[in-house]
Design an enzyme around this catalytic site. Structure first.
Site, PDB file in Angstrom:
ATOM      1  CB  SER A 161       4.198   5.571  -6.748  1.00 37.60           C
ATOM      2  OG  SER A 161       3.280   6.008  -5.915  1.00 37.60           O
ATOM      3  CG  PHE A 196      -7.028   0.428  -4.589  1.00 40.03           C
ATOM      4  CD1 PHE A 196      -6.573   1.036  -3.643  1.00 40.03           C
ATOM      5  CD2 PHE A 196      -8.645   1.397  -4.076  1.00 40.03           C
ATOM      6  CE1 PHE A 196      -6.863   2.670  -3.947  1.00 40.03           C
ATOM      7  CE2 PHE A 196      -8.527   3.256  -4.520  1.00 40.03           C
ATOM      8  CZ  PHE A 196      -7.976   3.708  -3.731  1.00 40.03           C
ATOM      9  CB  THR A 199      -9.896  -2.954  -9.591  1.00 37.42           C
ATOM     10  OG1 THR A 199      -9.121  -3.782  -9.400  1.00 37.42           O
ATOM     11  CG2 THR A 199      -9.533  -1.596 -10.006  1.00 37.42           C
ATOM     12  CB  SER A 222       4.245   0.676   2.474  1.00 34.25           C
ATOM     13  OG  SER A 222       3.170   1.192   3.144  1.00 34.25           O
ATOM     14  CG  ASN A 223       0.218   3.793  -1.717  1.00 36.03           C
ATOM     15  OD1 ASN A 223       1.103   4.436  -2.948  1.00 36.03           O
ATOM     16  ND2 ASN A 223       0.091   2.855  -1.775  1.00 36.03           N
ATOM     17  NE  ARG A 262       9.312   2.628  -8.396  1.00 37.97           N
ATOM     18  CZ  ARG A 262       8.924   1.763  -7.544  1.00 37.97           C
ATOM     19  NH1 ARG A 262      10.068   1.065  -7.111  1.00 37.97           N
ATOM     20  NH2 ARG A 262       7.563   1.448  -7.199  1.00 37.97           N
ATOM     21  CB  THR A 291      -0.298   2.335 -10.472  1.00 39.62           C
ATOM     22  OG1 THR A 291       1.522   2.080 -11.444  1.00 39.62           O
ATOM     23  CG2 THR A 291      -0.836   1.972 -10.957  1.00 39.62           C
ATOM     24  CB  SER A 344      -3.848   1.888 -14.080  1.00 35.13           C
ATOM     25  OG  SER A 344      -5.242   2.130 -13.484  1.00 35.13           O
ATOM     26  CG  ASN A 345      -7.018  -3.279 -12.588  1.00 29.74           C
ATOM     27  OD1 ASN A 345      -6.352  -4.301 -11.692  1.00 29.74           O
ATOM     28  ND2 ASN A 345      -8.686  -4.162 -13.151  1.00 29.74           N
TER      29      ASN A 345
HETATM   30  C1  LIG Z   1       3.335   1.118  -7.996  1.00 25.21           C
HETATM   31  C2  LIG Z   1       3.008   2.478  -7.705  1.00 25.21           C
HETATM   32  N1  LIG Z   1       2.746   2.923  -6.805  1.00 25.21           N
HETATM   33  C3  LIG Z   1       1.506   4.820  -6.629  1.00 25.21           C
HETATM   34  O1  LIG Z   1       2.225   4.992  -7.955  1.00 25.21           O
HETATM   35  C4  LIG Z   1       0.990   4.345  -5.694  1.00 25.21           C
HETATM   36  C5  LIG Z   1      -0.056   6.323  -5.913  1.00 25.21           C
HETATM   37  N2  LIG Z   1       0.074   3.505  -6.008  1.00 25.21           N
HETATM   38  C6  LIG Z   1      -0.546   3.072  -5.616  1.00 25.21           C
HETATM   39  O2  LIG Z   1      -0.067   1.947  -4.812  1.00 25.21           O
HETATM   40  C7  LIG Z   1      -1.274   1.249  -6.922  1.00 25.21           C
HETATM   41  C8  LIG Z   1      -3.142   1.450  -5.963  1.00 25.21           C
HETATM   42  C9  LIG Z   1      -3.988   0.621  -7.157  1.00 25.21           C
HETATM   43  C10 LIG Z   1      -4.144   1.491  -8.609  1.00 25.21           C
HETATM   44  C11 LIG Z   1      -5.298   0.044  -9.341  1.00 25.21           C
HETATM   45  N3  LIG Z   1      -4.725  -0.798  -8.937  1.00 25.21           N
HETATM   46  C12 LIG Z   1      -5.683  -1.955  -8.333  1.00 25.21           C
HETATM   47  O3  LIG Z   1      -7.009  -1.435  -8.389  1.00 25.21           O
HETATM   48  C13 LIG Z   1      -6.280  -3.444  -8.584  1.00 25.21           C
HETATM   49  N4  LIG Z   1      -6.566  -4.005  -7.740  1.00 25.21           N
HETATM   50  C14 LIG Z   1      -4.684   0.409 -10.972  1.00 25.21           C
HETATM   51  O4  LIG Z   1      -3.979   0.486 -11.483  1.00 25.21           O
HETATM   52  O5  LIG Z   1      -5.622   1.551 -10.730  1.00 25.21           O
HETATM   53  C15 LIG Z   1       4.106   2.866  -7.579  1.00 25.21           C
HETATM   54  O6  LIG Z   1       5.239   3.028  -7.185  1.00 25.21           O
HETATM   55  O7  LIG Z   1       5.060   3.034  -9.063  1.00 25.21           O
END
Ligand SMILES: C[C@@H](NC(=O)[C@@H](C)NC(=O)CCCC[C@H](NC(=O)C[NH3+])C(=O)[O-])C(=O)O
Length: 351
Positions: free
Chosen positions: A62, A120, A123, A160-161, A287, A303, A328-329
């Site tokens: 992100s 996801f 995962t 939200s993505n 942020r 993430t 991650s996760n």
């Molecule tokens: C929160 C973070 N957001 C991002 O970077 C965006 C691009 N990533 C996500 O929405 C995480 C998707 C799942 C990852 C997966 N998790 C799962 O699959 C959980 N069931 C993982 O951890 O790799 C931000 O804005 O800082």
């Protein structure tokens, strides 16, 4: 006001804790004018036992949202997009609520459901199902709008993505030019970010990079090498590849006014608290974090499967830090890694 010197020993201690909690490796690079501080721990590749080093590229997740925001706000400064106009004015297919504005998308206040919650939920199966897939922006938006809005547009912050996928669609629909070209022309070339790229839908990372390792939901199972993927499920919300030096240059340039006119930078850094303690905030694709020493830093977290990123700078862009853990996760590792911020900007070990 000058900051205390970074506590490099504390950064190394944070890395060691992250490794004890399951990260194969971690890196942190701090840049302040001509000075740079480097801490690399553990392995970049657990099969080849390649040691981590701070020059390696990685998927920034992100943090890509801030790159997309810079492009969008430059278009706003050029008079091509009105932040307070309905997003539907700039999209090929309408979102289900005319009240959603471009600014709502940039500040996660649209209410649009985040399709990754379902994608996801499980995962590794979720990741394996999409790691080689190529989505259109519209397919991802349709996944979101199949569900009701989380809130009335503008009423609340709800990450939200979908918001930044819609912004990618807006940029391409308004200009007729791919987001990748805008990143290159407006950010990567001017700032000479030679280790930053947007190669969607290619799955491989070029140059020297850290491999990423996704933890399974059954944590007794081995990590899954998740390095190669299209990241098409995120695109303008998460598919940028970079390294610590380039991220530090990007955020320093952004906060010191080199990427946006004053008006747009002021809009971007107008922060709204998103936690009860007020220590975390969100502006437009940005942020804010107020640290234990009272210093507020600006940047983004990321993430993506196998990669946790923190990339932040001071309000004047004078000192910047980028940290990566290549797993991650694993929320414990993600929280632990965040302590590099205090060590880097407050010069103390927050423990
Ligand atoms: C929160 C973070 N957001 C991002 O970077 C965006 C691009 N990533 C996500 O929405 C995480 C998707 C799942 C990852 C997966 N998790 C799962 O699959 C959980 N069931 C993982 O951890 O790799 C931000 O804005 O800082």
């Amino acid at each position: 006001p000058s900051l205390p010197a970074p506590d490099v020993a504390a950064v190394a201690a944070v890395h060691r804790t992250a490794l004890s909690q399951g990260a194969p490796g971690a890196l942190t690079r701090i840049d302040e004018g001509p000075r740079s501080y480097h801490v690399a721990t553990g392995e970049a590749d657990t099969a080849a036992h390649t040691p981590m080093d701070t020059g390696r590229r990685f998927r920034v997740g992100s943090v890509s949202k801030t790159f997309t925001t810079v492009v969008l706000l430059q278009l706003a400064a050029e008079g091509k997009i009105d932040l307070d106009a309905p997003a539907n004015r700039y999209l090929p297919r309408p979102l289900p609520d005319e009240r959603i504005t471009v600014r709502h998308l940039l500040s996660h206040r649209s209410g649009l459901y985040d399709y990754t919650n379902d994608m996801f939920y499980n995962t590794v199966p979720g990741f394996e199902a999409v790691r080689n897939k190529v989505f259109s922006y519209q397919e991802l938006i349709d996944l979101s709008t199949a569900k009701p809005l989380n809130n009335t547009p503008g009423a609340a912050y709800s990450y939200s993505n979908t918001n930044f996928v819609a912004l990618g669609a807006i940029i391409e629909h308004v200009t007729g030019t791919p987001v990748a070209t805008h990143y290159q022309r407006r950010i990567l070339t001017p700032l000479r970010l030679r280790n930053t790229s947007y190669v969607h839908p290619r799955t491989t990372i070029s140059g020297t990079y850290a491999r990423g390792y996704l933890r399974q939901d059954d944590t007794t199972l081995p990590l899954v090498d998740s390095t190669e993927q299209t990241v098409s499920w995120a695109q303008s919300a998460g598919a940028v590849i970079s390294n610590a030096r380039d991220l530090n240059r990007f955020f320093s340039a952004l906060l010191s006014g080199k990427l946006l006119p004053e008006e747009q930078l002021r809009e971007m850094t107008t922060m709204v608290p998103v936690t009860a303690d007020g220590k975390q905030s969100y502006g437009l694709g940005l942020r804010g974090r107020t640290l234990s020493c009272g210093t507020t830093v600006y940047g983004h977290t990321g993430t993506v499967q196998g990669y946790y990123t923190y990339a932040f700078t001071t309000s004047d862009g004078r000192r910047s830090m980028a940290s990566l853990a290549n797993t991650s996760n694993n929320g414990t590792v993600n929280t632990t890694l965040g302590a590099t911020l205090d060590a880097s900007f407050c010069g103390t070990d927050p423990a």
